[in-house]
Design a protein around this motif. Sequence first.
Motif, PDB file in Angstrom:
ATOM      1  N   LYS A 214       0.816  -1.135  -0.093  1.00 57.71           N
ATOM      2  CA  LYS A 214       0.099   0.122   0.056  1.00 57.71           C
ATOM      3  C   LYS A 214       1.006   1.314   0.039  1.00 57.71           C
ATOM      4  CE  LYS A 214      -4.508  -1.013   2.306  1.00 57.71           C
ATOM      5  NZ  LYS A 214      -5.179  -0.831   3.525  1.00 57.71           N
ATOM      6  N   TYR A 215       2.025   1.103   0.782  1.00 56.56           N
ATOM      7  CA  TYR A 215       2.801   2.316   0.740  1.00 56.56           C
ATOM      8  C   TYR A 215       3.418   2.760  -0.375  1.00 56.56           C
ATOM      9  CZ  TYR A 215       6.795   5.279   2.062  1.00 56.56           C
ATOM     10  OH  TYR A 215       7.847   6.081   2.079  1.00 56.56           O
ATOM     11  N   MET A 216       3.793   1.618  -1.132  1.00 56.33           N
ATOM     12  CA  MET A 216       4.466   1.742  -2.428  1.00 56.33           C
ATOM     13  C   MET A 216       3.282   2.369  -3.724  1.00 56.33           C
ATOM     14  SD  MET A 216       7.397   0.482  -3.713  1.00 56.33           S
ATOM     15  CE  MET A 216       8.437   0.514  -2.179  1.00 56.33           C
ATOM     16  N   GLU A 217       2.112   1.862  -3.293  1.00 53.25           N
ATOM     17  CA  GLU A 217       1.095   2.575  -4.174  1.00 53.25           C
ATOM     18  C   GLU A 217       0.980   4.051  -3.795  1.00 53.25           C
ATOM     19  OE1 GLU A 217      -2.894   1.402  -3.721  1.00 53.25           O
ATOM     20  OE2 GLU A 217      -3.260   1.298  -5.835  1.00 53.25           O
ATOM     21  N   GLU A 218       0.934   4.256  -2.606  1.00 59.59           N
ATOM     22  CA  GLU A 218       0.680   5.732  -1.959  1.00 59.59           C
ATOM     23  C   GLU A 218       1.855   6.505  -2.529  1.00 59.59           C
ATOM     24  OE1 GLU A 218      -1.755   4.461   1.616  1.00 59.59           O
ATOM     25  OE2 GLU A 218      -0.055   5.293   1.766  1.00 59.59           O
ATOM     26  N   GLU A 219       3.126   6.027  -2.353  1.00 62.97           N
ATOM     27  CA  GLU A 219       4.432   6.898  -2.807  1.00 62.97           C
ATOM     28  C   GLU A 219       4.220   6.891  -4.083  1.00 62.97           C
ATOM     29  OE1 GLU A 219       6.117   8.072  -0.420  1.00 62.97           O
ATOM     30  OE2 GLU A 219       7.874   8.696  -1.451  1.00 62.97           O
ATOM     31  N   GLY A 220       4.094   6.147  -4.945  1.00 60.43           N
ATOM     32  CA  GLY A 220       4.173   6.163  -6.523  1.00 60.43           C
ATOM     33  C   GLY A 220       3.069   7.284  -6.945  1.00 60.43           C
ATOM     34  N   MET A 221       1.818   7.259  -6.468  1.00 57.69           N
ATOM     35  CA  MET A 221       0.806   8.070  -6.421  1.00 57.69           C
ATOM     36  C   MET A 221       1.225   9.641  -6.355  1.00 57.69           C
ATOM     37  SD  MET A 221      -1.891   6.524  -7.685  1.00 57.69           S
ATOM     38  CE  MET A 221      -3.483   5.573  -7.358  1.00 57.69           C
ATOM     39  N   ARG A 222       1.952   9.650  -5.175  1.00 57.19           N
ATOM     40  CA  ARG A 222       2.386  10.902  -4.573  1.00 57.19           C
ATOM     41  C   ARG A 222       3.122  11.735  -5.523  1.00 57.19           C
ATOM     42  NH1 ARG A 222       6.077  13.377  -1.396  1.00 57.19           N
ATOM     43  NH2 ARG A 222       7.481  11.565  -1.619  1.00 57.19           N
ATOM     44  N   VAL A 223       4.425  10.900  -5.883  1.00 62.29           N
ATOM     45  CA  VAL A 223       5.244  11.500  -6.845  1.00 62.29           C
ATOM     46  C   VAL A 223       4.761  11.859  -8.011  1.00 62.29           C
ATOM     47  CG1 VAL A 223       7.538  11.230  -7.817  1.00 62.29           C
ATOM     48  CG2 VAL A 223       7.164  10.215  -5.439  1.00 62.29           C
ATOM     49  N   THR A 224       4.000  10.871  -8.785  1.00 67.91           N
ATOM     50  CA  THR A 224       3.364  11.404  -9.989  1.00 67.91           C
ATOM     51  C   THR A 224       2.431  12.444  -9.942  1.00 67.91           C
ATOM     52  OG1 THR A 224       1.996   9.580  -9.591  1.00 67.91           O
ATOM     53  CG2 THR A 224       3.523   9.218 -11.356  1.00 67.91           C
ATOM     54  N   GLY A 225       1.615  12.535  -8.697  1.00 68.02           N
ATOM     55  CA  GLY A 225       1.000  13.823  -8.478  1.00 68.02           C
ATOM     56  C   GLY A 225       1.639  14.972  -8.395  1.00 68.02           C
TER      57      GLY A 225
END
Lengths: 171, 346
Positions: free
Chosen positions: B256-267
């Motif tokens: 989940k952290y991986m997903e959130e982190e990826g979304m955050r940086v692309t965001g």
Amino acid sequence: MIPVIFSKREKYIFIITVVFIASAFLYNFIFEPSVKKWLALDSEIEAKKAEIENNAGLITRKDSIRREYDRYAGPDKNISAVLSDMESSAHSFGIKTSNIKPGKEAENGLYKEYGIELQIEGEMPDIIKFLSEVVKLPTLAALKRFDFKLISQNPPIFKGTVILSKIITTP
Amino acid sequence: MAELYALRQSPCTKEEIIMGFRNIGSFKKGFSFVMLAIVKRQQAEEMIRHRAVIPGSIRLETELLYSNLLKKSLIEKDRTVLVMYIQESHSEIMVIDGIRPVFSRGFNGRETPADEINRSLIAYGSGKNNKKIEKTVIVHSPDVDMGKVRSGFEMLSSMPLDFYEDKGDTIDSGAHLEINLLPREYIDKRANKESMKQAFVTYSLLFIAMTMLTSLFIFELNEKNKTILMFSKEAEKAEKDITRIDNILKKTKALKYMEEEGMRVTGILKEYLRLVPQDVLMEELNYEDNGVFYCNGVSRDITGIFNFVKVLERSGYFKKVEIKYAAKKQIGNREYTDFSIGCFAH
């Protein structure tokens, strides 16, 4: 034996001293350790009770926990399959890829974390679409670093390196 | 005070006598009316010696009789009464003025009561302040032959006579007595014995209470240990399943952290590109995993760069936005500004 004769005042002081010493002894060697032991047992019982309640809660939620895990870990593949998927995804967005290589690998017992270095080239909107796709399921790679440079202005083409991180769980 | 007065009146020393007193009442002038009893210590000790058990107290029979007369209301508050208490072995004559005994005399039962009464009345009558006797009360024990005595009394006295037979309750032990002629050391010894007995009982009770408390405490500790053991066994039983579920939770959390982190940086990247103004040309973008974000580009004027910085700060994605570098350059016949912006993205 020499008989000791105390005056009234000395007698009171002697009695007070004896009472004080006895009280200190009782407090330090009997009362305080007993209370500490009592409280320690109480807190241990509370901790065990909380642990059992927590365990019961986890066992009750076992199926939903498993389902959630399967949703994230279901598409787990080996790292070469992940790289191949990334490459095909990049092509589908019109992004040129070169030099895709797996980076450092770290293991913590429950999963392996792989670093992936990827050189890409394309227009910024396409790059964003590609990266947004890669960070979502099923690829689920976290974007760690990027470094893009404008290489041509008409149309504006960026080229750069992207560092991603991918977790593959151990069974 | 009574003791001092008694000592002054007695020819004996303090050590030779035992005394006791009872406060009968007070005069209006402040004087007290005291029934004072003095006995020779030697005599009291001889009495004690003849008994198998040391008595708890030595009472004055006069006080005993007086207390019981009060209790049974045989005397009257506004009259002077002559009381005769006749027994086979011992008799007593008492004159009570109101509630105050003003004359008392004891004599052996063997002596003729009539003679003794005569002598006593003469002695009482010789007192100048003594009031005239208005009533006579005769209390006698059942073993006294009253037929013989009664005729003697009737001859003696012209006033009415009240006869009461003592059924063993005239002198009872429940009367309130204040005079005790038992020597002090016996009283102290008895009190010490009594207090020792009381202390023994008290400490025994205390010890029993402490023992019970300690037992209860130990019992409770054992119960607590048993509970802990039971809980531990229960926890141990589920340990294998729990470890497996816990591992699954940890893995899910990491994913989940991986997903959130990826979304955050692309965001961050998406937001940045959305905020870039039309007159700014992006040339270089750089993001490090510690959150530091750099971008280099060219703007038509410096004002545009400052505006861009403000827009970035207001967006909420970037903080501590700083212009690291800005320099003018000539491209063709137009002037542009090269710039470098650094900030923290979160």
